[in-house]
Design an enzyme around this catalytic site. Sequence first.
Site, PDB file in Angstrom:
ATOM      1  N   HIS A 159       0.836  -1.211   0.000  1.00 23.89           N
ATOM      2  CA  HIS A 159       0.000   0.000   0.000  1.00 23.89           C
ATOM      3  C   HIS A 159       0.870   1.260   0.000  1.00 23.89           C
ATOM      4  CE1 HIS A 159      -3.366  -2.663   1.262  1.00 23.89           C
ATOM      5  NE2 HIS A 159      -2.413  -3.238   1.986  1.00 23.89           N
ATOM      6  N   SER A 280      16.245  21.240 -16.409  1.00 21.36           N
ATOM      7  CA  SER A 280      15.093  22.094 -16.676  1.00 21.36           C
ATOM      8  C   SER A 280      15.596  23.354 -17.359  1.00 21.36           C
ATOM      9  CB  SER A 280      14.427  22.446 -15.350  1.00 21.36           C
ATOM     10  OG  SER A 280      13.676  23.632 -15.480  1.00 21.36           O
ATOM     11  N   LYS A 286      17.315  21.351 -11.252  1.00 19.88           N
ATOM     12  CA  LYS A 286      16.581  20.152 -11.606  1.00 19.88           C
ATOM     13  C   LYS A 286      17.425  19.086 -12.317  1.00 19.88           C
ATOM     14  CE  LYS A 286      12.794  19.221 -11.157  1.00 19.88           C
ATOM     15  NZ  LYS A 286      11.538  19.636 -11.786  1.00 19.88           N
ATOM     16  N   GLU A 293      10.303   8.324 -17.226  1.00 20.52           N
ATOM     17  CA  GLU A 293       8.942   8.858 -17.411  1.00 20.52           C
ATOM     18  C   GLU A 293       8.446   8.567 -18.832  1.00 20.52           C
ATOM     19  OE1 GLU A 293       8.527  13.042 -15.658  1.00 20.52           O
ATOM     20  OE2 GLU A 293      10.665  12.658 -15.584  1.00 20.52           O
ATOM     21  N   TYR A 320      -9.323 -13.259 -46.578  1.00 19.10           N
ATOM     22  CA  TYR A 320      -8.620 -11.985 -46.508  1.00 19.10           C
ATOM     23  C   TYR A 320      -9.583 -10.834 -46.715  1.00 19.10           C
ATOM     24  CZ  TYR A 320      -5.534  -8.094 -47.419  1.00 19.10           C
ATOM     25  OH  TYR A 320      -4.919  -6.873 -47.346  1.00 19.10           O
TER      26      TYR A 320
HETATM   27  N1  ARG Z   1      -0.769  -4.775 -48.682  1.00 17.10           N
HETATM   28  C1  ARG Z   1      -1.690  -5.848 -48.410  1.00 17.10           C
HETATM   29  C2  ARG Z   1      -1.707  -6.092 -46.889  1.00 17.10           C
HETATM   30  O1  ARG Z   1      -0.860  -5.589 -46.179  1.00 17.10           O
HETATM   31  C3  ARG Z   1      -1.272  -7.083 -49.123  1.00 17.10           C
HETATM   32  C4  ARG Z   1      -2.362  -8.026 -49.463  1.00 17.10           C
HETATM   33  C5  ARG Z   1      -3.307  -7.428 -50.411  1.00 17.10           C
HETATM   34  N2  ARG Z   1      -4.143  -8.344 -51.044  1.00 17.10           N
HETATM   35  C6  ARG Z   1      -5.184  -7.951 -51.766  1.00 17.10           C
HETATM   36  N3  ARG Z   1      -5.840  -8.834 -52.357  1.00 17.10           N
HETATM   37  N4  ARG Z   1      -5.497  -6.695 -51.852  1.00 17.10           N
HETATM   38  O2  ARG Z   1      -2.592  -6.734 -46.362  1.00 17.10           O
END
Ligand code: ARG
Length: 471
Positions: A159, A280, A286, A293, A320
Amino acid sequence: MSDAKKPWGGRFEKSPSAFLEQYGASLMVDRRMWAQDIKGSIAHARMLAKQGIITSADADEIESGLNDVFRSISEGEFEFRIADEDIHMAIERTLTDKIGTAGGRLHTARSRNDQVALDTRMYCKDAAVDLIGHVNELRSALLHVAQEHHGVVMPGYTHMQKAQPVLFGHHLLAYYWMLTRDVTRLRHAYEAADVLPLGSAALAGTTFDIDRQFVADTLGFDAVGPNSMDSVSDRDFLLDLTYACTVGMVHLSRLCEELILWSTEEFGFITMDDSFSTGSSIMPQKKNPDFAELTRGKTGRVVGDLTGLLVMLKGLPLAYNKDMQEDKEGAFDAIDTFADGLRAMEGMISTMYVNTETMLAGAQGGFMAATDLADYLVGTGMPFRQAHEVVGRLVLKLEREGRTLQDMSTQEFLDTDPAFQADAIDSVDIYGVVARRVSVGGTGNDAVLDQLLVARDALAVDATWTEAHRD
Ligand code: ARG
């Protein structure tokens, strides 16, 4: 509108505006993965030739062309153009400009989706090993100072109130073990990244007769990703690495906080080296612990990096999505910030001056031997609750008189309670209070010496792993 021809130009009648070209580009962030991109492409081209998908002559041309690109980037001659969008296309375009038709065959049986996943995994593996190296340097600095000052007694706090005396070495070793767990987390992130995504193509795999194990062996991957859709959309390894950096920064921020407190005039336990302090512009007296920090402050950024990555991934459908291009900037920032924080901390720890007298004086003031005095009474047969009461009343009396337990004479102990004998005075000696804590993991001198041995062994094991995994 931009004039640069896009690799997907065939299907399009218009190009994005110059603004959208900038907006969609990731080159300035992902260019740092250039070496991984080239190594991955060389392995891919060799595999394509081995499988008879491209000729050996084309593969040779691709490889020597890529080696030229490697040289030009490492010598700072490469011209990065936003119109290329990302590092994958920048390298492929440059290669094709150089070697013509053969360059156009490199992307057979591959997509940027598996390519970017590959490069990022390779980058993360290298980064994890580098970070472990930095963590180990800081661990080594802590061990060194803990060893050198292992017998120095200081106040231990709960504490933020003085609680029981501890050895300075014991206090520093607490941070050593936090960092040891950081190594475990970083190694886990390394292993999470150590699975080959290449060969997943856009999301569904490829019609070509590729050999993914060959690519994995060439690039030093431990396994081949078992599901193409997972492989192109998995960023868990990046979360793991960013999380490891975040926890590590939180650890550094706690140590920073103590260094800042310890270097105040009120505590005075340490003096930061001039090289790790700033002055400072107005107050001539200082000497500020700026770097502690700053590291404490940068922890907030890294927590933000992890949060950003988690939120970006949340709710993303397979496979993706362009959202995922946003995965690298924060993760790279977390890696860089943690690496810098570790280096700064290593410097602060190994150069600070330890004011052992002030620490000892701090441990002698107050009533930090009170628990031991109660334990002494327990040794005479008194129940602990009653002993607590007797010592509590004594503390109250001394506090009113402005005195401490160390100011008590043998006679005063005898007068306080009939259970006290002449040896009661020994139980308030601060060195004795520390030395008696011999339980495993305790602050007793012998226990800390044992701990130092275990710590040194653990560091040696981790250093061996790091050397074996350096590229
Ligand atoms: N620059 C893209 C990334 O970082 C690469 C992959 C892109 N693929 C696509 N089909 N647009 O994710």
